[in-house]
Design a protein around this motif. Structure first.
Motif, PDB file in Angstrom:
ATOM      1  N   UNK A 190     -47.086  25.558 -30.709  1.00 48.78           N
ATOM      2  CA  UNK A 190     -46.134  26.268 -30.122  1.00 48.78           C
ATOM      3  C   UNK A 190     -44.699  25.505 -30.666  1.00 48.78           C
ATOM      4  N   UNK A 191     -43.779  26.503 -30.720  1.00 44.15           N
ATOM      5  CA  UNK A 191     -42.369  26.131 -31.073  1.00 44.15           C
ATOM      6  C   UNK A 191     -41.389  26.945 -30.417  1.00 44.15           C
ATOM      7  N   UNK A 192     -40.423  26.546 -29.781  1.00 47.22           N
ATOM      8  CA  UNK A 192     -39.424  27.385 -28.974  1.00 47.22           C
ATOM      9  C   UNK A 192     -38.176  27.197 -29.720  1.00 47.22           C
ATOM     10  N   UNK A 193     -37.523  28.311 -30.066  1.00 48.74           N
ATOM     11  CA  UNK A 193     -36.150  28.093 -30.569  1.00 48.74           C
ATOM     12  C   UNK A 193     -35.410  29.449 -30.265  1.00 48.74           C
ATOM     13  N   UNK A 194     -34.212  29.123 -29.556  1.00 52.55           N
ATOM     14  CA  UNK A 194     -32.984  30.270 -28.996  1.00 52.55           C
ATOM     15  C   UNK A 194     -33.787  31.325 -28.736  1.00 52.55           C
ATOM     16  N   UNK A 195     -34.734  31.024 -27.626  1.00 52.29           N
ATOM     17  CA  UNK A 195     -35.342  32.115 -26.767  1.00 52.29           C
ATOM     18  C   UNK A 195     -36.504  32.885 -27.454  1.00 52.29           C
ATOM     19  N   UNK A 196     -37.072  32.434 -28.438  1.00 48.65           N
ATOM     20  CA  UNK A 196     -38.107  32.777 -29.216  1.00 48.65           C
ATOM     21  C   UNK A 196     -39.383  31.978 -29.217  1.00 48.65           C
ATOM     22  N   UNK A 197     -40.607  32.332 -28.783  1.00 47.10           N
ATOM     23  CA  UNK A 197     -41.796  31.396 -28.787  1.00 47.10           C
ATOM     24  C   UNK A 197     -42.490  32.063 -30.103  1.00 47.10           C
ATOM     25  N   UNK A 198     -42.835  30.846 -30.712  1.00 50.29           N
ATOM     26  CA  UNK A 198     -43.844  31.055 -31.959  1.00 50.29           C
ATOM     27  C   UNK A 198     -45.096  30.372 -31.703  1.00 50.29           C
ATOM     28  N   UNK A 199     -46.106  31.084 -32.278  1.00 50.10           N
ATOM     29  CA  UNK A 199     -47.398  30.716 -31.679  1.00 50.10           C
ATOM     30  C   UNK A 199     -48.163  30.874 -32.850  1.00 50.10           C
ATOM     31  N   UNK A 200     -49.199  29.985 -33.027  1.00 49.88           N
ATOM     32  CA  UNK A 200     -50.499  30.016 -34.201  1.00 49.88           C
ATOM     33  C   UNK A 200     -51.478  31.004 -33.418  1.00 49.88           C
ATOM     34  N   UNK A 201     -52.671  31.172 -34.164  1.00 50.81           N
ATOM     35  CA  UNK A 201     -53.730  32.361 -33.768  1.00 50.81           C
ATOM     36  C   UNK A 201     -54.652  31.377 -33.019  1.00 50.81           C
ATOM     37  N   UNK A 202     -54.444  30.083 -32.950  1.00 50.75           N
ATOM     38  CA  UNK A 202     -55.236  29.403 -31.960  1.00 50.75           C
ATOM     39  C   UNK A 202     -56.537  28.827 -32.468  1.00 50.75           C
ATOM     40  N   UNK A 203     -57.257  27.999 -31.816  1.00 46.55           N
ATOM     41  CA  UNK A 203     -58.378  27.497 -32.190  1.00 46.55           C
ATOM     42  C   UNK A 203     -59.219  27.127 -30.703  1.00 46.55           C
ATOM     43  N   UNK A 204     -60.498  27.531 -30.927  1.00 48.88           N
ATOM     44  CA  UNK A 204     -61.375  27.585 -29.646  1.00 48.88           C
ATOM     45  C   UNK A 204     -62.032  26.321 -29.537  1.00 48.88           C
ATOM     46  N   UNK A 205     -61.712  25.699 -28.204  1.00 47.35           N
ATOM     47  CA  UNK A 205     -62.345  24.525 -27.944  1.00 47.35           C
ATOM     48  C   UNK A 205     -63.513  24.721 -26.723  1.00 47.35           C
ATOM     49  N   UNK A 206     -64.794  24.573 -26.734  1.00 52.57           N
ATOM     50  CA  UNK A 206     -65.888  24.619 -25.876  1.00 52.57           C
ATOM     51  C   UNK A 206     -66.262  23.372 -25.611  1.00 52.57           C
ATOM     52  N   UNK A 207     -66.360  22.901 -24.100  1.00 54.65           N
ATOM     53  CA  UNK A 207     -66.936  21.888 -23.724  1.00 54.65           C
ATOM     54  C   UNK A 207     -68.196  22.072 -22.671  1.00 54.65           C
ATOM     55  N   UNK A 208     -69.207  21.640 -23.216  1.00 53.89           N
ATOM     56  CA  UNK A 208     -70.456  22.015 -22.217  1.00 53.89           C
ATOM     57  C   UNK A 208     -70.654  20.783 -21.174  1.00 53.89           C
ATOM     58  N   UNK A 209     -71.279  21.117 -20.296  1.00 52.30           N
ATOM     59  CA  UNK A 209     -71.447  20.237 -18.936  1.00 52.30           C
ATOM     60  C   UNK A 209     -72.965  19.394 -19.509  1.00 52.30           C
TER      61      UNK A 209
END
Length: 115
Positions: free
Chosen positions: A96-115
């Motif tokens: 994430x980056x925030x600049x002048x009221x605009x949020x920029x995002x990537x597509x994300x990466x999934x993290x799954x933690x099993x118990x």
């Protein structure tokens, strides 16, 4: 502006992962950056932040002491080292980056933690 996250996956509780974020399209070294995460059925929430120089960082209390945010301005890269992972860390993690009221995002990466 573009972010490409990578490094997510499936890991057992207590394990570690290192997320990467490749940034392009803007002067990366001039901007503060952050990691956020979103669990199923929940809002996207702040995880960690790093200032442009890398000299100061901030963490959500739930990850303090377990996660480490860092950056390499020469490579336009940001990282999140995640240790002692817990099932509640399961989420999609976003640059994430925030600049002048605009949020920029990537597509994300999934993290799954099993118990």
């Amino acid at each position: 502006v573009q972010f490409v996250e990578s490094g997510g996956g499936l890991v057992q509780a207590g394990g570690s992962l290192r997320l990467s974020c490749a940034a392009s399209g803007f002067p990366f070294k001039e901007h503060d950056m952050a990691w956020y995460r979103q669990a199923p059925g929940s809002d996207r929430v702040f995880v960690a932040r790093i200032v442009w120089s890398g000299s100061r960082t901030e963490y959500h209390h739930s990850v303090e002491g377990r996660f480490t945010i860092s950056r390499d301005n020469a490579k336009n890269m940001m990282y999140l080292q995640m240790n002692s992972l817990r099932p509640e860390d399961t989420a999609v993690y976003y640059c994430h980056r925030w600049l002048a009221g605009i949020d920029d995002w990537g597509q994300g990466t999934q993290v799954t933690v099993s118990s």
